[in-house]
Design a protein around this motif. Structure first.
Motif, PDB file in Angstrom:
ATOM      1  N   LYS A 188     -23.628  -4.008  -4.466  1.00 51.39           N
ATOM      2  CA  LYS A 188     -25.031  -4.014  -4.016  1.00 51.39           C
ATOM      3  C   LYS A 188     -25.128  -3.789  -2.511  1.00 51.39           C
ATOM      4  O   LYS A 188     -25.981  -3.016  -2.035  1.00 51.39           O
ATOM      5  CB  LYS A 188     -25.696  -5.339  -4.402  1.00 51.39           C
ATOM      6  CG  LYS A 188     -25.994  -5.458  -5.893  1.00 51.39           C
ATOM      7  CD  LYS A 188     -26.790  -6.721  -6.183  1.00 51.39           C
ATOM      8  CE  LYS A 188     -27.247  -6.759  -7.634  1.00 51.39           C
ATOM      9  NZ  LYS A 188     -28.092  -7.922  -7.937  1.00 51.39           N
ATOM     10  N   GLU A 189     -24.263  -4.449  -1.764  1.00 46.00           N
ATOM     11  CA  GLU A 189     -24.292  -4.299  -0.307  1.00 46.00           C
ATOM     12  C   GLU A 189     -23.945  -2.866   0.089  1.00 46.00           C
ATOM     13  O   GLU A 189     -24.612  -2.263   0.939  1.00 46.00           O
ATOM     14  CB  GLU A 189     -23.299  -5.276   0.335  1.00 46.00           C
ATOM     15  CG  GLU A 189     -23.683  -6.737   0.212  1.00 46.00           C
ATOM     16  CD  GLU A 189     -22.571  -7.660   0.708  1.00 46.00           C
ATOM     17  OE1 GLU A 189     -21.572  -7.139   1.256  1.00 46.00           O
ATOM     18  OE2 GLU A 189     -22.709  -8.895   0.543  1.00 46.00           O
ATOM     19  N   GLU A 192     -26.710  -0.352  -0.885  1.00 42.95           N
ATOM     20  CA  GLU A 192     -27.878  -0.464  -0.006  1.00 42.95           C
ATOM     21  C   GLU A 192     -27.621   0.239   1.330  1.00 42.95           C
ATOM     22  O   GLU A 192     -28.492   0.949   1.848  1.00 42.95           O
ATOM     23  CB  GLU A 192     -28.224  -1.939   0.229  1.00 42.95           C
ATOM     24  CG  GLU A 192     -29.493  -2.141   1.033  1.00 42.95           C
ATOM     25  CD  GLU A 192     -29.867  -3.605   1.190  1.00 42.95           C
ATOM     26  OE1 GLU A 192     -30.896  -3.876   1.840  1.00 42.95           O
ATOM     27  OE2 GLU A 192     -29.125  -4.467   0.672  1.00 42.95           O
ATOM     28  N   SER A 195     -28.081   3.807   0.987  1.00 45.21           N
ATOM     29  CA  SER A 195     -29.421   4.172   0.482  1.00 45.21           C
ATOM     30  C   SER A 195     -29.366   4.663  -0.961  1.00 45.21           C
ATOM     31  O   SER A 195     -30.008   5.638  -1.336  1.00 45.21           O
ATOM     32  CB  SER A 195     -30.063   5.240   1.382  1.00 45.21           C
ATOM     33  OG  SER A 195     -30.212   4.764   2.695  1.00 45.21           O
ATOM     34  N   THR A 197     -29.166   3.320  -5.252  1.00 46.52           N
ATOM     35  CA  THR A 197     -29.420   2.252  -6.218  1.00 46.52           C
ATOM     36  C   THR A 197     -28.223   2.147  -7.144  1.00 46.52           C
ATOM     37  O   THR A 197     -27.764   3.169  -7.684  1.00 46.52           O
ATOM     38  CB  THR A 197     -30.686   2.549  -7.043  1.00 46.52           C
ATOM     39  OG1 THR A 197     -31.810   2.653  -6.169  1.00 46.52           O
ATOM     40  CG2 THR A 197     -30.933   1.441  -8.054  1.00 46.52           C
TER      41      THR A 197
END
Length: 486
Positions: A188-189, A192, A195, A197
């Protein structure tokens, strides 16, 4: 042998067509373009002038129908079928009938990685294609360093694609739970920062789930598929612990807790269908009663005659599928979703349009990562060095990838050339081909007749639903908000 056309008149031929009936009306599915057409009397007569693999000229068609249909009408029907690409003229395929080629001269974006967190399982399923979960190798456990490197590799190799996905797999992935949690956090990090998903899903036997782990899965919206085979007697015959005891009771308890704690994230179940299987319809409703959102069935891949389905059993499976399809259609007409995922996959493909040169994304946008960081064609080829695509440190072996994909492309499977399912089945699963036909590059010839009839069942269901509740498939295909399930 086809007659030689000595005139300058163009030759016509029906291509890759499948005929089916709904409510005593005949339809044609043109598998290359994905077009479904209802026959009127004239269209049926024009198409019926063609015999199997026959080529005709316009003049020959007109002569065959002389006295039944006027020449101008025949010409109009022929032109319409050429425009729809159901009929080819001089063997020229229209733009919608072209098979996508092999990606040459470019690196195909990788969008999904299956991470083998551990080559070990706490169950010893009697039919397991992975040698009881260890892939016939010494136990390997993925490290955090390898897992993080795999995520970095995925983000880099996905290029400009905004969405990526990770499948948490094993063996049994929950046996390496600390790593599983780290992968989700790190993924997830990293996504993100890039940019992008990232989506996570997991396939598990369900035996090692507990309240804490289920809360983690729910909080992180991780998709979960539980492997179960049926009621207690049937499950405990095949899905057993290493000491020989059955797994049904503990999996049932954990699955119910999982479903209860994840009301906004549906839970699916995958059923391996073995020799002597109970009624599929009974199995389906058994899992629906437990609370699963979707149920998918897959015939066992084992070559052992003690498990593999023989021809009569495969056809019995299809009879059961047909019964369940009727239940699905009746529910859909009433705007209720019945999670028969085998059928849902066909309906969504028909509705969204599909044109594949390959049976699946294996080796293209989808690969598996072994615990040591090697890349394989897919999760079913984990640790099989003949199908190693590279590794996460040095990247994909593009020369081998190009060579392998070339051999797997449906245009190189001559028996698929005239099949209506050329752009949907595209020869079928590579692992199944290796197991059943002895060659990864072979089409799954043992399934051809089965697939043909299953698709006809799916086509008929599609037409019936579209007539009675046309927005329903929009919703299950994700084109509009999903339908209610009450």
């Amino acid at each position: 042998m086809q007659p030689i056309n000595t005139t300058k008149e163009s030759i016509l031929k029906i291509t890759n067509a499948l005929y089916f009936e709904v409510d005593e009306k005949t339809y044609i599915y043109h598998g290359l373009s994905g077009i479904i057409t209802e026959f009127d009397r004239v269209s049926a007569k024009v198409l019926n002038t063609f015999q199997q693999n026959e080529i005709l000229t316009r003049t020959e068609i007109i002569e065959k129908l002389q006295g039944e249909i006027d020449e101008k009408t025949i010409e109009q029907v022929i032109d319409e079928f050429i425009q729809m690409e159901v009929i080819t003229e001089n063997h020229v395929k229209g733009v919608h009938s072209q098979t996508p080629g092999i990606p040459v001269g470019e690196k195909w974006p990788v969008q999904t990685l299956v991470l083998h967190l551990i080559n070990e399982c706490n169950l010893s399923c009697t039919y397991c294609y992975a040698g009881g979960g260890d892939y016939g190798k010494p136990m390997k456990t993925m490290t955090m360093e390898i897992a993080e490197k795999a995520i970095d590799f995925l983000i880099k190799e996905s290029k400009d694609r905004p969405n990526i996905s990770v499948v948490l797999f094993g063996g049994e992935p929950t046996m390496n739970w600390p790593l599983l949690k780290r992968i989700v956090s790190y993924g997830k990090e990293a996504a993100e920062k890039a940019s992008k998903t990232i989506d996570f899903s997991m396939t598990t036997n369900g035996t090692l789930l507990n309240e804490e782990r289920i809360k983690f899965l729910a909080m992180n919206t991780i998709g979960v598929t539980v492997s179960m085979d049926g009621p207690e007697e049937w499950q405990d015959k095949f899905r057993i612990f290493n000491n020989g005891t059955g797994s049904y009771e503990i999996v049932l308890k954990n699955a119910k807790k999982l479903i209860e704690m994840r009301p906004k994230k549906p839970v699916a179940v995958r059923v391996t269908v073995n020799k002597g299987f109970p009624s599929v319809k009974d199995l389906f409703y058994h899992f629906m009663d437990i609370g699963f959102h979707e149920v998918g069935f897959a015939p066992v891949s084992a070559q052992d005659e003690a498990f593999v389905l023989n021809s009569p059993e495969l056809w019995r499976l299809l009879d059961d599928f047909e019964q369940l399809t009727e239940d699905f259609v009746q529910a859909a007409i009433q705007d209720r979703y019945l999670g028969f995922s085998n059928l849902v996959n066909i309906l969504v493909e028909l509705h969204s349009g599909v044109n594949k040169g390959f049976a699946c994304g294996a080796g293209l946008g989808f690969m598996a990562v072994s615990p040591s960081g090697d890349l394989f064609l897919c999760h079913r080829f984990n640790e099989q060095q003949e199908y190693k695509m590279g590794d996460i440190f040095n990247g994909i072996n593009q020369d081998f990838q190009k060579e392998l994909l070339g051999s797997l492309h449906v245009d190189n499977k001559t028996t698929c050339s005239s099949c209506a399912l050329k752009h949907t089945c595209s020869g079928g699963c590579y692992y199944e081909a290796l197991e059943q036909m002895g060659e990864i590059t072979s089409p799954n010839l043992h399934y051809c007749g089965w697939q043909y009839r299953w698709y006809k069942i799916g086509l008929a269901a599609y037409v019936r639903i579209m007539k009675e509740n046309p927005t329903f498939i929009d919703r299950i295909a994700g084109l509009t908000p999903i339908c209610h399930t009450s």
